[in-house]
Write a protein that holds these residues in place. Structure first.
Motif, PDB file in Angstrom:
ATOM      1  N   GLN A 130     -42.422 111.602 -27.354  1.00 24.50           N
ATOM      2  CA  GLN A 130     -43.755 111.819 -27.926  1.00 24.50           C
ATOM      3  C   GLN A 130     -43.660 111.485 -29.415  1.00 24.50           C
ATOM      4  OE1 GLN A 130     -45.673 115.596 -26.831  1.00 24.50           O
ATOM      5  NE2 GLN A 130     -44.261 115.788 -25.108  1.00 24.50           N
ATOM      6  N   PRO A 131     -43.591 110.202 -29.761  1.00 23.08           N
ATOM      7  CA  PRO A 131     -43.273 109.814 -31.137  1.00 23.08           C
ATOM      8  C   PRO A 131     -44.274 110.267 -32.186  1.00 23.08           C
ATOM      9  CG  PRO A 131     -44.000 107.915 -29.847  1.00 23.08           C
ATOM     10  CD  PRO A 131     -43.785 109.038 -28.877  1.00 23.08           C
ATOM     11  N   LEU A 132     -45.494 110.599 -31.793  1.00 27.81           N
ATOM     12  CA  LEU A 132     -46.491 111.059 -32.767  1.00 27.81           C
ATOM     13  C   LEU A 132     -46.628 112.577 -32.759  1.00 27.81           C
ATOM     14  CD1 LEU A 132     -49.337 108.406 -32.287  1.00 27.81           C
ATOM     15  CD2 LEU A 132     -47.252 108.263 -33.666  1.00 27.81           C
ATOM     16  N   HIS A 133     -45.758 113.277 -32.050  1.00 25.55           N
ATOM     17  CA  HIS A 133     -45.889 114.723 -31.869  1.00 25.55           C
ATOM     18  C   HIS A 133     -45.836 115.479 -33.190  1.00 25.55           C
ATOM     19  CE1 HIS A 133     -45.278 118.754 -30.219  1.00 25.55           C
ATOM     20  NE2 HIS A 133     -44.220 118.864 -30.992  1.00 25.55           N
ATOM     21  N   ALA A 407     -43.561 101.118 -25.748  1.00 24.23           N
ATOM     22  CA  ALA A 407     -42.860 102.216 -25.073  1.00 24.23           C
ATOM     23  C   ALA A 407     -42.871 103.477 -25.920  1.00 24.23           C
ATOM     24  CB  ALA A 407     -41.423 101.811 -24.773  1.00 24.23           C
ATOM     25  N   LYS A 408     -42.809 104.607 -25.245  1.00 20.70           N
ATOM     26  CA  LYS A 408     -42.735 105.883 -25.943  1.00 20.70           C
ATOM     27  C   LYS A 408     -41.327 106.169 -26.440  1.00 20.70           C
ATOM     28  CE  LYS A 408     -46.507 108.058 -23.344  1.00 20.70           C
ATOM     29  NZ  LYS A 408     -46.885 109.164 -22.425  1.00 20.70           N
ATOM     30  N   GLY A 409     -40.324 105.775 -25.645  1.00 16.20           N
ATOM     31  CA  GLY A 409     -38.952 106.121 -25.973  1.00 16.20           C
ATOM     32  C   GLY A 409     -38.170 104.981 -26.591  1.00 16.20           C
ATOM     33  N   TRP A 410     -37.348 104.299 -25.778  1.00 18.23           N
ATOM     34  CA  TRP A 410     -36.447 103.269 -26.278  1.00 18.23           C
ATOM     35  C   TRP A 410     -37.200 101.963 -26.543  1.00 18.23           C
ATOM     36  CZ3 TRP A 410     -31.631 103.458 -28.099  1.00 18.23           C
ATOM     37  CH2 TRP A 410     -30.826 104.541 -27.777  1.00 18.23           C
ATOM     38  N   ALA A 411     -38.110 101.995 -27.491  1.00 17.19           N
ATOM     39  CA  ALA A 411     -38.852 100.783 -27.844  1.00 17.19           C
ATOM     40  C   ALA A 411     -37.892  99.710 -28.328  1.00 17.19           C
ATOM     41  CB  ALA A 411     -39.877 101.100 -28.929  1.00 17.19           C
TER      42      ALA A 411
END
Length: 440
Positions: A130-133, A407-411
């Motif tokens: 959740q990179p914008l969390h 991607a949310k994770g390993w972009a």
């Protein structure tokens, strides 16, 4: 004008890991799927080619069991991983001078500082998927990775080492890449530098990325058309008509566009996609570097090498042996600084660390000037994560984006491409179910 071809539930633009994963997921759900791939092969920015008398990965390569989506696929298809020889020495350049030590001495020199530096990412990304969390991510997204290193209070030697490391990760200038983007890699290592290095640059598929891409394509059982770039997509809430560059039209209820973000602007959308999506495509990204393979005379002792971002190569390591010769792979932050096929220039670049090295032959692929990629692996610029991430992942009418950029994770890894493909397919499934419900 050619007539519209038969209907499909979904047309997918792009036959890389993201597009083919989406195709497989939708086929498993019972949908009729067509994949249009611009190149004459599948794989996108992964490509195994026979060069230097070896099967070489010209693009994306590395995998790890801490990358959950790609590791699930490796498990699913029973594939094996391998790694190159373990390095015995490390070379680096600081203050313009080449240095060398054993791996143990080098790790002792940099381990604590690198670990503390990387641990900063935990504060900004407590939930990596959740990179914008966290609201804190906004402040770090504003600054470049280079600025973050400059503000951290490093010694000259630490700065030069880490600058080369980050330039290699960005495949572009650290002064143009967002600190938040490199944090999105660091956070998965929990501040362990050794783990991070293993995750991003050590393990590769024994039979190459082609083995995995072919397995996913085979499982999808989707209709695939190669050498068929999409030129135009007309869309509304009921579906889309995709026109290929040869004029053939394909009718579908939904379309997944899985092309590099920088290439998105090359497709004529009617109506045009959001201002934010188009602005991001026009801006482009940080990574405009080069990957170089070189066959070197003699069997070199296994090594790693680093140089700051203003050198033509920022990271090099011994990948394998070929008879009595060595094959090395290196990364530079600017494709316009080094032609990977120029033997003399590649040799000179390597001689910053290894003054007596003799390059027999070298090769590479210029992804930056490739019409179907226009960039190396995607790495975001300052403010792009905050400005564009939510819009990238918001469908428009019957159009859905997929790709490792989103991607949310390993972009920027294969893992991120697979994650995004799965996510896009499930969104399309919900959309198509909604269409059906409205008709009923």
């Amino acid at each position: 004008m050619q007539e519209v071809k038969q209907d499909y539930d979904t047309v997918i633009i792009g036959g890389g890991f993201s597009g083919l994963t989406a195709a497989r997921e939708l086929r498993l759900l019972g949908y009729k799927v067509l994949v249009l791939e611009a190149r004459d092969r599948l794989g996108g920015r992964t490509w195994v080619d026979r060069r230097l008398e070896s099967d070489l990965e010209m693009g994306g390569t590395y995998v790890h069991w801490h990358q959950p989506h790609v590791w699930s696929e490796i498990t699913r298809y029973g594939l094996e991983t391998v790694s190159g020889p373990k390095p015995k020495k490390v070379y680096w350049i600081s203050g313009g001078k080449a240095r060398c030590s054993t791996v143990e001495e080098y790790r002792k020199k940099i381990r604590d500082t690198a670990g503390k530096l990387m641990s900063e990412s935990l504060k900004y990304l407590p939930l990596p998927y959740q990179p914008l969390h966290s609201p804190l991510i906004k402040e770090i997204d504003k600054i470049s990775a280079e600025q973050f290193l400059q503000d951290y209070g490093l010694t000259e030697e630490e700065y030069d080492i880490l600058h080369g490391w980050v330039a290699s990760d960005f495949c572009g200038p650290p002064g143009e890449g967002a600190a938040s983007q490199i944090f999105r890699w660091w956070v998965f290592s929990q501040g362990n530098w050794g783990t991070h290095s293993e995750m991003i640059s050590t393990y590769r598929l024994k039979d190459g990325t082609k083995a995995l891409i072919d397995a996913i394509a085979r499982d999808s059982d989707a209709e695939i058309k190669l050498s068929t770039p999409a030129a135009k997509i007309e869309h509304d809430e009921s579906g889309a008509i995709v026109t290929a560059i040869n004029g053939t039209k394909y009718n579908c209820r939904a379309a997944i566009v899985s092309v590099p973000m920088t290439v998105l602007k090359e497709i004529d959308f009617s109506p045009q996609l959001s201002d934010l999506k188009m602005a991001a495509s026009n801006e482009g990204q940080t990574s405009r570097g080069i990957k170089v393979w070189a066959r070197i005379e003699g069997r070199l002792e296994p090594f790693d090498a680093l140089a700051p971002g203003n050198f033509p190569l920022n990271s090099v390591h011994l990948d394998r042996y070929a008879g009595n010769d060595s094959i090395v792979v290196g990364f530079g932050s600017r494709a316009d600084w080094l032609d990977p096929n120029d033997r003399e220039r590649v040799e000179n670049a390597l001689r910053h660390w290894l003054p007596n090295v003799k390059v027999i032959e070298c090769t590479g692929h210029d992804w930056v000037n490739d019409d179907f990629s226009k960039e190396a692996w995607p790495m975001l610029k300052p403010n792009q994560l905050m400005r564009y991430f939510e819009d990238w992942n918001t469908p428009e009418n019957s159009i859905f984006l997929a790709g490792t950029t989103f991607a949310k994770g390993w972009a920027s890894f294969m893992d991120g491409a697979i994650e995004s493909g799965i996510t896009a397919a499930r969104k399309v499934d919900g959309f198509l179910r909604g269409q059906k419900a409205k008709k009923e």
